[in-house]
Scaffold this active site. Structure first.
Site, PDB file in Angstrom:
ATOM      1  N   SER A  22     -12.111 -21.271 -71.528  1.00  0.00           N
ATOM      2  CA  SER A  22     -11.873 -20.557 -69.971  1.00  0.00           C
ATOM      3  C   SER A  22     -12.895 -21.195 -69.677  1.00  0.00           C
ATOM      4  O   SER A  22     -14.630 -20.693 -69.448  1.00  0.00           O
ATOM      5  CB  SER A  22     -11.495 -18.988 -69.733  1.00  0.00           C
ATOM      6  OG  SER A  22     -11.434 -18.709 -68.198  1.00  0.00           O
ATOM      7  N   HIS A  47      -8.746 -24.500 -69.886  1.00  0.00           N
ATOM      8  CA  HIS A  47      -7.979 -23.006 -69.642  1.00  0.00           C
ATOM      9  C   HIS A  47      -9.053 -23.077 -67.933  1.00  0.00           C
ATOM     10  O   HIS A  47      -9.841 -22.965 -67.894  1.00  0.00           O
ATOM     11  CB  HIS A  47      -8.016 -22.029 -70.200  1.00  0.00           C
ATOM     12  CG  HIS A  47      -7.622 -21.361 -69.728  1.00  0.00           C
ATOM     13  ND1 HIS A  47      -6.214 -20.776 -70.022  1.00  0.00           N
ATOM     14  CD2 HIS A  47      -7.826 -20.257 -69.140  1.00  0.00           C
ATOM     15  CE1 HIS A  47      -5.512 -20.102 -69.169  1.00  0.00           C
ATOM     16  NE2 HIS A  47      -6.659 -19.289 -68.699  1.00  0.00           N
ATOM     17  N   ASP A  49      -8.831 -20.690 -64.422  1.00  0.00           N
ATOM     18  CA  ASP A  49      -8.831 -19.442 -64.257  1.00  0.00           C
ATOM     19  C   ASP A  49      -8.612 -19.318 -62.754  1.00  0.00           C
ATOM     20  O   ASP A  49      -9.539 -19.240 -61.947  1.00  0.00           O
ATOM     21  CB  ASP A  49      -8.998 -18.562 -64.992  1.00  0.00           C
ATOM     22  CG  ASP A  49      -8.844 -18.272 -65.921  1.00  0.00           C
ATOM     23  OD1 ASP A  49      -7.304 -18.397 -66.300  1.00  0.00           O
ATOM     24  OD2 ASP A  49      -9.814 -17.821 -66.812  1.00  0.00           O
ATOM     25  N   MET A  51      -8.161 -17.792 -59.061  1.00  0.00           N
ATOM     26  CA  MET A  51      -7.485 -16.429 -58.593  1.00  0.00           C
ATOM     27  C   MET A  51      -7.802 -16.566 -56.973  1.00  0.00           C
ATOM     28  O   MET A  51      -8.787 -17.435 -56.434  1.00  0.00           O
ATOM     29  CB  MET A  51      -8.656 -15.529 -58.793  1.00  0.00           C
ATOM     30  CG  MET A  51      -8.784 -15.464 -60.830  1.00  0.00           C
ATOM     31  SD  MET A  51      -9.954 -14.135 -61.197  1.00  0.00           S
ATOM     32  CE  MET A  51      -9.721 -14.423 -63.150  1.00  0.00           C
ATOM     33  N   HIS A  80      -4.170 -21.921 -65.112  1.00  0.00           N
ATOM     34  CA  HIS A  80      -3.635 -20.570 -64.771  1.00  0.00           C
ATOM     35  C   HIS A  80      -4.114 -19.947 -63.739  1.00  0.00           C
ATOM     36  O   HIS A  80      -4.572 -19.387 -62.779  1.00  0.00           O
ATOM     37  CB  HIS A  80      -4.181 -19.155 -66.015  1.00  0.00           C
ATOM     38  CG  HIS A  80      -4.213 -18.055 -66.039  1.00  0.00           C
ATOM     39  ND1 HIS A  80      -4.055 -17.074 -66.977  1.00  0.00           N
ATOM     40  CD2 HIS A  80      -3.377 -17.388 -65.555  1.00  0.00           C
ATOM     41  CE1 HIS A  80      -3.966 -15.948 -66.640  1.00  0.00           C
ATOM     42  NE2 HIS A  80      -3.206 -16.264 -65.958  1.00  0.00           N
ATOM     43  N   MET A  82      -3.077 -17.534 -61.089  1.00  0.00           N
ATOM     44  CA  MET A  82      -3.270 -15.878 -60.515  1.00  0.00           C
ATOM     45  C   MET A  82      -2.838 -15.693 -58.924  1.00  0.00           C
ATOM     46  O   MET A  82      -4.519 -15.722 -58.499  1.00  0.00           O
ATOM     47  CB  MET A  82      -4.644 -15.264 -61.004  1.00  0.00           C
ATOM     48  CG  MET A  82      -4.010 -15.349 -63.091  1.00  0.00           C
ATOM     49  SD  MET A  82      -5.835 -14.586 -63.520  1.00  0.00           S
ATOM     50  CE  MET A  82      -6.841 -16.399 -63.705  1.00  0.00           C
ATOM     51  N   MET A 151      -0.405 -12.215 -71.544  1.00  0.00           N
ATOM     52  CA  MET A 151      -2.403 -11.682 -70.929  1.00  0.00           C
ATOM     53  C   MET A 151      -2.691 -10.533 -72.059  1.00  0.00           C
ATOM     54  O   MET A 151      -1.684  -9.758 -71.840  1.00  0.00           O
ATOM     55  CB  MET A 151      -2.405 -11.315 -69.417  1.00  0.00           C
ATOM     56  CG  MET A 151      -1.600 -12.399 -68.156  1.00  0.00           C
ATOM     57  SD  MET A 151      -3.692 -13.596 -68.821  1.00  0.00           S
ATOM     58  CE  MET A 151      -5.079 -12.398 -68.155  1.00  0.00           C
ATOM     59  N   GLY A 156      -7.858 -10.847 -63.463  1.00  0.00           N
ATOM     60  CA  GLY A 156      -8.912 -11.147 -62.314  1.00  0.00           C
ATOM     61  C   GLY A 156     -10.229 -11.238 -63.223  1.00  0.00           C
ATOM     62  O   GLY A 156     -11.034 -11.665 -62.017  1.00  0.00           O
ATOM     63  N   PHE A 157     -10.814 -10.806 -64.411  1.00  0.00           N
ATOM     64  CA  PHE A 157     -12.000 -11.222 -64.315  1.00  0.00           C
ATOM     65  C   PHE A 157     -12.017 -11.099 -66.385  1.00  0.00           C
ATOM     66  O   PHE A 157     -11.147 -10.930 -66.844  1.00  0.00           O
ATOM     67  CB  PHE A 157     -12.732  -9.670 -64.295  1.00  0.00           C
ATOM     68  CG  PHE A 157     -13.096  -8.932 -62.943  1.00  0.00           C
ATOM     69  CD1 PHE A 157     -13.670  -9.329 -62.390  1.00  0.00           C
ATOM     70  CD2 PHE A 157     -12.046  -8.097 -62.141  1.00  0.00           C
ATOM     71  CE1 PHE A 157     -13.701  -9.055 -60.688  1.00  0.00           C
ATOM     72  CE2 PHE A 157     -11.858  -7.760 -60.535  1.00  0.00           C
ATOM     73  CZ  PHE A 157     -12.637  -8.484 -59.992  1.00  0.00           C
ATOM     74  N   GLY A 159     -14.687 -11.020 -69.438  1.00  0.00           N
ATOM     75  CA  GLY A 159     -15.328  -9.978 -70.017  1.00  0.00           C
ATOM     76  C   GLY A 159     -14.890  -8.662 -70.460  1.00  0.00           C
ATOM     77  O   GLY A 159     -15.502  -7.536 -71.212  1.00  0.00           O
ATOM     78  N   ASP A 189      -4.355 -14.139 -73.619  1.00  0.00           N
ATOM     79  CA  ASP A 189      -5.597 -14.530 -72.932  1.00  0.00           C
ATOM     80  C   ASP A 189      -6.213 -13.664 -72.439  1.00  0.00           C
ATOM     81  O   ASP A 189      -5.604 -12.596 -71.676  1.00  0.00           O
ATOM     82  CB  ASP A 189      -4.894 -15.416 -71.403  1.00  0.00           C
ATOM     83  CG  ASP A 189      -6.339 -16.265 -70.508  1.00  0.00           C
ATOM     84  OD1 ASP A 189      -7.556 -15.660 -71.139  1.00  0.00           O
ATOM     85  OD2 ASP A 189      -5.839 -16.576 -68.946  1.00  0.00           O
ATOM     86  N   GLY A 191      -9.954 -10.953 -73.463  1.00  0.00           N
ATOM     87  CA  GLY A 191     -10.948 -10.093 -74.597  1.00  0.00           C
ATOM     88  C   GLY A 191     -10.612 -11.239 -75.721  1.00  0.00           C
ATOM     89  O   GLY A 191     -10.781 -10.873 -76.641  1.00  0.00           O
TER      90      GLY A 191
HETATM   91  C1  DX5 Z   1      -8.781 -13.347 -66.768  1.00  0.00           C
HETATM   92  C2  DX5 Z   1      -8.120 -15.189 -66.886  1.00  0.00           C
HETATM   93  C3  DX5 Z   1      -8.479 -15.037 -68.624  1.00  0.00           C
HETATM   94  C4  DX5 Z   1     -10.626 -15.038 -68.780  1.00  0.00           C
HETATM   95  C5  DX5 Z   1     -10.754 -14.411 -69.823  1.00  0.00           C
HETATM   96  O1  DX5 Z   1      -8.179 -12.689 -65.445  1.00  0.00           O
HETATM   97  O2  DX5 Z   1      -7.221 -15.083 -67.283  1.00  0.00           O
HETATM   98  O3  DX5 Z   1      -8.643 -16.887 -68.772  1.00  0.00           O
HETATM   99  O4  DX5 Z   1     -11.157 -16.120 -68.435  1.00  0.00           O
HETATM  100  O5  DX5 Z   1     -11.946 -14.305 -70.450  1.00  0.00           O
HETATM  101  P1  DX5 Z   1     -12.680 -13.961 -71.027  1.00  0.00           P
HETATM  102  O6  DX5 Z   1     -12.640 -14.674 -72.554  1.00  0.00           O
HETATM  103  O7  DX5 Z   1     -13.936 -13.750 -71.324  1.00  0.00           O
HETATM  104  O8  DX5 Z   1     -11.732 -12.196 -71.531  1.00  0.00           O
HETATM  105 ZN    ZN Z   2      -6.387 -17.216 -68.170  1.00  0.00          ZN
END
Ligand code: DX5
Ligand code: ZN
Length: 237
Positions: A22, A47, A49, A51, A80, A82, A151, A156-157, A159, A189, A191
């Site tokens: 990502s 990937h 993301d 948002m 993706h 969001m 998911m 949203g974030f 880490g 996707d 963690g």
């Molecule tokens: C979360 C995103 C993920 C995110 C994964 O909203 O959709 O794709 O980037 O990030 P890590 O791998 O750091 O959890």
């Molecule tokens: Zn994602």
């Protein structure tokens, strides 16, 4: 994605999972370089993301960034969305070069129509489920999906910590696909690291997304390799 390319990845999937780093965890001042580096170190997809600050409390990339990434790498872009209105914006991301476009069940749209519009525009359509959304909410559109993204964190974030409970959905999606002869890939996707990717693999995931684990790793190649989990024993020569 061209049908031939789709089939080529489906063949690879018989042997191993696909790695989708990502770019959210890449260097925002040099996103194209981060994407190129991931490609060089073995990524199958990038990937992306997206948002909108409305569907999720964070703002990331628009179609122009996807366009720049498209020029930087040859591998498919797995976008993706969001965002609150994927029905309005999916076209812009496809024009910019998105190969796979996944849309949330929880967004405000007629999901069946959005998925078929994405397909008509030449991209692979997929549905995304938040950790607290059940598969029953999307069973009627699974036959239209080339990807189902489960998911394993609330979007949203980057880490955040992996939510193991969602693996039940992965197992169920795999069983449903076999029973109904559907052909979506199952993606996870959020963690993901060495340990959680193993759990996801055991549950039957096909495509593994990881941001932090790949881009904040000293050895990007070995991190990406960890996401490519072998399904069959290698034969000795
Ligand atoms: C979360 C995103 C993920 C995110 C994964 O909203 O959709 O794709 O980037 O990030 P890590 O791998 O750091 O959890
Ligand atoms: Zn994602």
């Amino acid at each position: 994605m061209k049908e031939g390319e789709w089939k080529r990845y489906t063949e690879i999937l018989k042997k191993r999972t696909l790695a989708a780093p990502s770019i959210l965890a890449g260097d925002f001042g040099r996103l194209a370089d981060s994407a190129k580096r991931a490609e060089e170190k073995g990524a199958d997809f990038i990937h992306v993301d997206v948002m909108d600050g409305h569907f999720v409390p964070n703002i990331t990339f628009g179609p122009d960034v996807v366009k720049a990434l498209r020029q930087a790498v040859a591998i498919p872009l797995d976008v993706h969305l969001m965002i609150s209105r994927p029905d309005i914006y999916a076209a812009r991301f496809i024009e910019a070069g998105a190969d796979i476009v996944t849309v949330h069940k929880e967004s405000e749209h007629d999901i069946e129509k959005t998925l078929s519009d994405i397909q008509d525009m030449g991209a692979e359509p997929g549905v995304v489920l938040n950790p607290d959304t059940d598969i029953s909410a999307v069973t009627d559109v699974l036959d239209k999906c080339r990807m189902v993204l489960v998911m394993s964190v609330f979007p949203g974030f980057g880490g955040q910590s992996f939510i193991p409970d969602v693996l039940k959905k992965v197992e169920k999606l795999k069983a449903l696909r076999e029973k109904n002869k559907w052909d979506y890939w199952i993606e996870i996707d959020g963690g993901i690291n060495a340990e959680t990717s193993k759990l996801a693999f055991s549950s039957g995931v096909d495509v593994i997304v990881a941001g932090t684990y790949v881009f904040k790793n000293k050895n990007i190649r070995s991190a990406i390799n960890t996401l490519k989990r072998e399904k069959v024993e290698k034969q000795d020569a």
